[in-house]
Design an enzyme around this catalytic site. Sequence first.
Site, PDB file in Angstrom:
ATOM      1  N   HIS A  40      46.752  31.801  38.534  1.00 37.99           N
ATOM      2  CA  HIS A  40      46.099  33.108  38.593  1.00 37.99           C
ATOM      3  C   HIS A  40      47.085  34.197  39.006  1.00 37.99           C
ATOM      4  O   HIS A  40      47.594  34.189  40.121  1.00 37.99           O
ATOM      5  CB  HIS A  40      44.958  33.029  39.609  1.00 37.99           C
ATOM      6  N   ARG A  41      47.362  35.113  38.075  1.00 35.23           N
ATOM      7  CA  ARG A  41      48.383  36.148  38.281  1.00 35.23           C
ATOM      8  C   ARG A  41      49.739  35.501  38.584  1.00 35.23           C
ATOM      9  O   ARG A  41      50.557  36.035  39.341  1.00 35.23           O
ATOM     10  CB  ARG A  41      47.980  37.113  39.390  1.00 35.23           C
ATOM     11  N   GLU A  67      47.967  33.252  34.084  1.00 34.03           N
ATOM     12  CA  GLU A  67      46.996  34.324  33.809  1.00 34.03           C
ATOM     13  C   GLU A  67      47.596  35.642  34.248  1.00 34.03           C
ATOM     14  O   GLU A  67      48.346  35.693  35.234  1.00 34.03           O
ATOM     15  CB  GLU A  67      45.692  34.043  34.560  1.00 34.03           C
ATOM     16  N   ASP A  69      47.074  40.341  33.945  1.00 28.39           N
ATOM     17  CA  ASP A  69      46.197  41.493  33.720  1.00 28.39           C
ATOM     18  C   ASP A  69      47.010  42.590  33.045  1.00 28.39           C
ATOM     19  O   ASP A  69      48.106  42.929  33.494  1.00 28.39           O
ATOM     20  CB  ASP A  69      45.657  42.020  35.054  1.00 28.39           C
ATOM     21  N   HIS A  82      47.061  43.983  38.275  1.00 26.65           N
ATOM     22  CA  HIS A  82      45.632  43.709  38.445  1.00 26.65           C
ATOM     23  C   HIS A  82      44.820  44.951  38.769  1.00 26.65           C
ATOM     24  O   HIS A  82      43.870  45.297  38.064  1.00 26.65           O
ATOM     25  CB  HIS A  82      45.408  42.660  39.541  1.00 26.65           C
ATOM     26  N   GLU A 150      44.281  38.818  30.443  1.00 25.88           N
ATOM     27  CA  GLU A 150      43.073  39.611  30.703  1.00 25.88           C
ATOM     28  C   GLU A 150      43.320  41.084  30.393  1.00 25.88           C
ATOM     29  O   GLU A 150      44.277  41.683  30.894  1.00 25.88           O
ATOM     30  CB  GLU A 150      42.629  39.475  32.161  1.00 25.88           C
ATOM     31  N   GLN A 186      40.943  37.417  27.429  1.00 27.10           N
ATOM     32  CA  GLN A 186      39.650  37.508  28.111  1.00 27.10           C
ATOM     33  C   GLN A 186      39.465  38.885  28.734  1.00 27.10           C
ATOM     34  O   GLN A 186      40.409  39.662  28.899  1.00 27.10           O
ATOM     35  CB  GLN A 186      39.544  36.425  29.193  1.00 27.10           C
TER      36      GLN A 186
END
Length: 298
Positions: A40-41, A67, A69, A82, A150, A186
């Site tokens: 995550h990130r 992942e 953003d 993010h 994302e 996503q």
Amino acid sequence: MHIRPVAAVTGALVGLTAFSLPAAAAQAADHPHRPVTVAHRGASAYAPENTIASINAAHRMGIDWVENDVQRTKDGKLIVMHDTTLNRTTNVEELYPNRSPWKISDFTLGEIRKLDAGSWFGEKFKGERVPTLERYMDAVSHNHQKLLLELKSPELYPGIEAQTIKELRREGWMDRQHVKRRLIIQSFNGDSVKKVHELRPDIKTGFLGTPAVADLPKYAQFTDQINPSHTSINMAYVSAVHAFEGAHGRPLEVYTWTVNDAATAKKVAGWGVDGIITNKPDVVRDAVKDAGFQVPAA
């Protein structure tokens, strides 16, 4: 409507009202496939989030999926961050004290490039920069990693779906091999996910959130995953999602977030989730491995 056997959906709906967790052994037997671990990130418990240092940390751990953003600057450049503001993870308040609330969309890429995006996390990361999507993709490619991308707050950035796809194409990520095996896009914004699907129907997509089971048929028309917080679901919900076929004719998947401890990782793996998004990818990977789950087929 993309739907699998009605009995499965009905049973899942009943289970949503009254659910008790089986024993760990039963979980492993019912759901033998190990969920994908997604950093995550990046490995954001160990390096500043959404930086090259963070995905490199995940790479050193042997984590394939990362992942990130994606957002857009004032002058139309795509960056990886993010928050929609710069102040939590950079020194923007120090460099630009009179420009509150420090929205990304109020700063040019040249200005953002001057920011320190690492010192807030630790002295050893001093000087780490906010990466452009281009530089970030170069690092992901160099590491032979896979990307869960994302689109963050796309309602703030009209046209970011097409722009992101164009950038991915420039980076060589729109060929069959990347689209089929190494990329998922996503968003929390359903319209944005739908737009990606319309622009490139071959891209695997995910909707971030926990839609009501009754609403799943409409999501299944344009997405392949339902990606909820682990605190908002149970085994019955996961089963209900799996009962529908997504945009590519395969059962809808569930990637859940943000799981950072072994006990929770084993629990959600037992529920049958397909992926676990985590700040501590080493902890999650080792937890589901120790629980005896098998590696899913490619």
